[in-house]
Enzyme design. Structure first.
Site: not given
Ligand SMILES: NC(=O)C1=CN([C@@H]2O[C@H](COP(=O)(O)OP(=O)(O)OC[C@H]3O[C@@H](n4cnc5c(N)ncnc54)[C@H](O)[C@@H]3O)[C@@H](O)[C@H]2O)C=CC1
Ligand SMILES: O=C(O)C(=O)COP(=O)(O)O
Length: 410
Positions: A268, A291
């Site tokens: 990115e 992102h």
């Molecule tokens: N695009 C963005 O701006 C954002 C991206 N994210 C990403 O989203 C991800 C998920 O966020 P949350 O739901 O809050 O996390 P979370 O930890 O609540 O949920 C993740 C889930 O994935 C499961 N998991 C882990 N490894 C796995 C695998 N190999 N196969 C299948 N399931 C698996 C876990 O058991 C868990 O239930 C974060 O780690 C982050 O990387 C989060 C916020 C913003």
């Molecule tokens: O909350 C996360 O894991 C995100 O991916 C969001 O990232 P950012 O704070 O927008 O750089």
């Protein structure tokens, strides 16, 4: 409250344009040395700036490697003003006695809303219709346009974001299936798929919500994409490493997939002025977003307050509740005692050396709190001692072999 560093000497380094709500929270708590940067810093500059800082706040862009953390000798704590913590070497931070905090829920809803909107847009073929209109074209047709109702949404990673999406999708009448490595409580009528392959073979829309781990790296490659239904759609707002982006581009070019929405990329741009390069650029049936899954004013405001308050609490009071890499201790206030914090390698003999120090000095312990994990021990000792005695005790604690970090809160 006074800490072993006067608050005015505590340097807070905030990067990547974290919300002003964080800056205000630190100021309200009495911290005045706040260095704020809109962008992430190049590695060499990051290393130099962090070496001066006691508290550092980042988002998903700044990579805090072992090398950078080892150079940050004054560092008390790290705040990830986001959900993901994969950008920090958590083991290295722990081994150095530095707790890392994040905001595990504050942008969940923002990601979920974006994904639902993208599912609707992709099912209707809006990205390509929109692109054509912008070029002066006109295709008024129902071909390739579908309602969400009764379509199967496959959620990979049924955690905070995945479950929230499932609930919203069911309100639209979608049928929700999910795959997770853990056994999960199904919300509403959602059903666990029997495997990832089962989910890929059944879903009209697949959406990814797993963290970045060695197990999720390239978990969706050419083989998995081939298992998805012809004409189905893929949404990735998790991490760019989860999908083989060249394989995705190929699946879209061959029209095996009808479209995709991608918010996160293997590489990115460092900031808003840098160029974005991806094999998906120029594909009309792909929604590309920079992102911004969690980038709403509401989410950023809440994250700023939440993470800053965790950092202030640790700095002022020593509580490590909800740290992602560290023994968790919830501490009461200590109005009539000096509080000594000692973080050490969890090896035999350290605790007895600590206790000997107090008995030899005839210092009364008002309260003691201890939490350990296999690598690190965190002991907090409230003592009836005056400021000078506490400072001497702190120096003696710091000299105990195995000590990683020590502080005194007056
Ligand atoms: N695009 C963005 O701006 C954002 C991206 N994210 C990403 O989203 C991800 C998920 O966020 P949350 O739901 O809050 O996390 P979370 O930890 O609540 O949920 C993740 C889930 O994935 C499961 N998991 C882990 N490894 C796995 C695998 N190999 N196969 C299948 N399931 C698996 C876990 O058991 C868990 O239930 C974060 O780690 C982050 O990387 C989060 C916020 C913003
Ligand atoms: O909350 C996360 O894991 C995100 O991916 C969001 O990232 P950012 O704070 O927008 O750089």
């Amino acid at each position: 409250m006074k800490t072993s560093y006067p608050k005015e000497d505590i340097k807070v380094l905030l990067l990547e344009g974290v919300s002003q709500s964080a800056v205000e929270s630190f100021r309200r708590a009495g911290y005045s040395q706040i260095e704020f940067h809109e962008k992430s810093l190049p590695e060499a500059e990051l290393k130099a700036r962090i070496a001066e800082a006691h508290i550092v706040g980042i988002r998903s862009r700044s990579h805090l490697t072992k090398d950078i953390l080892e150079n940050a000798r004054r560092l008390i704590a790290v705040g990830c003003f986001c959900i993901g913590t994969n950008q920090v070497d958590l083991e290295a931070a722990r081994a150095l006695g530095v707790p890392v905090f994040n905001a595990p829920y504050s942008n969940t809803r923002s990601v979920a809303e974006l994904v639902i909107a993208e599912a609707i847009m992709l099912l209707r073929g809006i990205p390509q219709k929109n692109a054509l209109c912008h070029r002066g074209g006109w295709t008024k047709s129902a071909a390739g346009s579908f309602e969400t109702r009764d379509k199967v949404l496959g959620i990979v990673g049924y955690g905070h974001i995945g479950t929230q999406i499932g609930v919203l999708a069911e309100a639209l009448g979608m049928r929700v299936i999910f795959h997770d490595v853990e056994t999960k409580l199904s919300l509403g009528n959602a059903r666990a798929a029997s495997s990832l392959d089962d989910l890929l073979e059944r879903a009209d829309v697949v959406t990814l919500h797993v963290p970045e781990t060695p197990a999720t790296k390239l978990m969706i490659g050419a083989t998995e994409l081939a298992k998805m239904r012809k004409g189905s759609l893929l949404i990735n707002a998790s991490r760019g490493t989860v999908v083989d982006i060249d394989a995705l581009a190929a699946a879209l070019r061959s029209e095996h997939l009808a479209g995709a929405a991608v918010d996160v990329f293997p590489v990115e741009p460092k900031g808003n002025d840098d160029a974005f390069v991806s094999p998906l650029v120029g594909m009309d049936n792909v929604i590309l977003t920079p992102h911004i899954g969690g980038s709403t004013l509401e989410a950023q405001d809440n994250i700023g307050i939440e993470v800053a308050s965790k950092l202030v609490r640790y700095s002022d009071n020593g509580s490590t509740l909800s740290a992602v890499n560290f023994p968790e201790v919830t501490l009461p206030e200590h109005p009539n005692s000096r509080r000594l914090l000692h973080i050490h390698r969890n090896v035999p003999g350290v605790l007895s050396r600590i206790n000997e120090l107090f008995s030899a000095g005839n210092i009364n312990i008002d309260a003691q709190f201890l939490q350990t994990d296999p690598q690190v021990g965190y002991v907090v000792i409230d003592v009836s001692a005056d400021e000078a005695q506490a400072a001497i005790l702190k120096d003696k604690l710091a000299a105990i072999p195995g000590t990683l970090r020590s502080r005194v809160l007056y």
